[in-house]
Design an enzyme around this catalytic site. Structure first.
Site, short mmCIF file in Angstrom:
data_model
loop_
_atom_site.label_atom_id
_atom_site.label_comp_id
_atom_site.label_asym_id
_atom_site.label_seq_id
_atom_site.Cartn_x
_atom_site.Cartn_y
_atom_site.Cartn_z
N ARG A 210 0.87 -1.19 0.00
CA ARG A 210 0.00 0.00 0.00
C ARG A 210 0.89 1.23 0.00
O ARG A 210 2.12 1.12 0.04
CB ARG A 210 -1.03 0.00 1.15
CG ARG A 210 -0.66 -0.68 2.42
CD ARG A 210 0.45 -0.05 3.17
NE ARG A 210 0.20 1.37 3.40
CZ ARG A 210 1.10 2.26 3.65
NH1 ARG A 210 2.38 1.92 3.71
NH2 ARG A 210 0.80 3.52 3.85
N GLY A 211 0.27 2.42 -0.06
CA GLY A 211 1.05 3.64 -0.21
C GLY A 211 1.16 3.95 -1.70
O GLY A 211 1.44 3.06 -2.51
N ASP B 249 -1.98 10.93 -1.80
CA ASP B 249 -2.29 9.90 -2.80
C ASP B 249 -2.60 10.52 -4.15
O ASP B 249 -2.55 9.85 -5.18
CB ASP B 249 -3.46 9.05 -2.33
CG ASP B 249 -3.03 8.22 -1.14
OD1 ASP B 249 -3.07 8.76 -0.01
OD2 ASP B 249 -2.60 7.08 -1.33
N ASN C 224 -5.47 12.77 0.71
CA ASN C 224 -4.63 11.86 1.50
C ASN C 224 -5.52 11.08 2.47
O ASN C 224 -6.74 11.27 2.52
CB ASN C 224 -3.54 12.65 2.25
CG ASN C 224 -2.47 11.75 2.85
OD1 ASN C 224 -1.98 10.85 2.19
ND2 ASN C 224 -2.13 11.96 4.11
O1 MRU Z 1 -4.44 3.43 2.29
P1 MRU Z 1 -2.95 3.58 2.22
O2 MRU Z 1 -2.23 2.94 3.36
O3 MRU Z 1 -2.41 3.13 0.87
O4 MRU Z 1 -2.74 5.14 2.34
C1 MRU Z 1 -1.47 5.70 2.25
C2 MRU Z 1 -1.48 7.15 2.42
O5 MRU Z 1 -2.50 7.79 2.58
C3 MRU Z 1 -0.16 7.83 2.29
O6 MRU Z 1 -0.13 8.98 3.07
C4 MRU Z 1 0.03 8.21 0.82
O7 MRU Z 1 -0.12 7.09 0.00
C5 MRU Z 1 1.34 8.81 0.58
S1 MRU Z 1 2.56 7.56 0.52
C6 MRU Z 1 4.09 8.17 0.32
#
Ligand code: MRU
Length: 356
Positions: A51-52, A240, A250
């Site tokens: 994820r991320g 995101d 985000n």
């Molecule tokens: O749902 P996730 O864990 O994928 O969400 C991740 C985030 O919201 C992060 O802040 C975002 O992806 C930035 S990652 C460098």
């Protein structure tokens, strides 16, 4: 960055397989998973084992490599690309990486396509590492200024996990923190737990611990009072999808933290590589916001007395639950965007100034 003193990246290609760290088991178990097919990549993204925003982009790029290894066929590749894009809708890096791969592979003959796909996926990964490193160096200057003025530990609040686990290495929001720590600047991080999935507690605090950076996990609602008490010098979060007007999408709860920061004159920075900028959507209401399974809220995972991972229900069985995964922080609440090319104001003018 390090886990148990050993340096890792979040994704790598080895013996025609893609290897990733299963993030749903962290911090309690460290498991490396092998992805053999494009379907494995899609499932891994959907279940959030990876994820991320930048990491799901890289996983999708390698997913297309796996698709070619499975079946060197244009129709199959096209279907794989469509399925990958649909696997998680909010983070733009996913579509960005798939589009970049497909553009590179268009018109390439069957005998060259695998070599080229592999080269491009590796390029996406290496580029992200360099971008995140540069985000760190650019953000470091901001932390340095605060440290010089304060002459004491800089307290930084972050939300969710925009650390190296969300990218390939360094992270976005954490990269300035890692760089400051390496330079000997005293930093302490307030880590928002980040319900529902607790990426702050499970991933950000974990990776900061592994790098020896002082940090404290707080409930998501605690940031406000800490800011009122002067215990937060700056906020840095990831994103995101950032629109060209500087609006930042985000993890859910980022918006409320930005409101509290504004009310308390705490600088609120967003760190991002250019692969996270959406130059097309102009209105944040058009961003597809993931609504995820209600179990992410109604159940929590943790270790039981026998050290076994268990999932337990914490809500009344009959309650209705809503689980939106992201929100949008308007540009007016953002002090600056920390990118690989420099720090800009959160506006079209600012972003266009860096990315012509
Ligand atoms: O749902 P996730 O864990 O994928 O969400 C991740 C985030 O919201 C992060 O802040 C975002 O992806 C930035 S990652 C460098």
């Amino acid at each position: 960055m390090k886990i148990n003193g050993k340096t890792y990246r979040t994704i790598w290609f080895e013996n025609n397989l893609v290897k990733v760290i299963d993030q749903t088991k962290l911090p309690h178990q460290f498991i490396i998973k092998e992805l053999k097919t494009v379907e494995d990549s899609i499932n891994d993204i959907k279940t959030m084992e990876v994820r991320g925003a930048p990491l799901i982009g890289a996983t999708a790029a390698y997913g297309l490599v796996l698709s070619i290894i499975e079946k060197n066929d244009l129709l199959y590749l096209k279907k794989s690309s469509e399925d990958l894009i649909l696997s998680r809708p909010t983070a733009i890096n996913l579509k960005w990486a798939v589009d970049r791969m497909m553009q590179k592979l268009s018109g390439v003959n069957n005998s060259d396509i695998l070599k080229l796909a592999l080269k491009e996926a590796k390029a996406i990964v290496e580029e992200d590492v360099i971008f995140c490193k540069n985000i760190g160096l650019n953000g470091l200057k901001i932390i340095e200024k605060i440290a010089e003025k304060k002459k004491n530990t800089v307290n930084i609040l972050t939300h969710c996990n925009a650390g190296w686990l969300a990218t390939i290495d360094w992270g976005t929001a954490t990269s300035p923190i890692y760089h400051a720590h390496k330079k000997g600047i005293k930093v302490h991080v307030w880590v928002d737990e980040t319900r529902p999935r607790n990426q702050g507690a499970n991933l950000t605090s974990y990776e900061l611990n592994e790098e020896g950076i002082p940090n404290t996990i707080i409930a998501d609602n605690t940031g406000g009072i800490l800011m009122q008490r002067g215990q937060v010098d700056m906020c840095i979060v990831g994103t995101d999808r950032t629109l060209s007007n500087g609006d930042v999408c985000n993890k859910i709860g980022t918006y409320l933290k930005a409101l509290a920061a504004k009310d308390n004159n705490v600088p609120f920075y967003v760190a991002l590589p250019s692969s996270t900028i959406d130059w097309n959507i102009k209105d944040h209401k058009k961003i597809p916001i993931e609504e995820r399974n209600s179990e992410e809220l109604s159940h929590v995972k943790g270790l039981d007395k026998e050290n076994k991972l268990q999932k337990v229900l914490i809500y009344p069985q009959k309650s209705k639950v809503m689980n939106l995964a992201f929100d949008v922080t308007p540009a007016k609440l953002v002090t600056g965007l920390i990118t690989e090319k420099g720090v800009s104001e959160a506006s079209e003018k600012g972003l266009r100034g860096l990315f012509k």
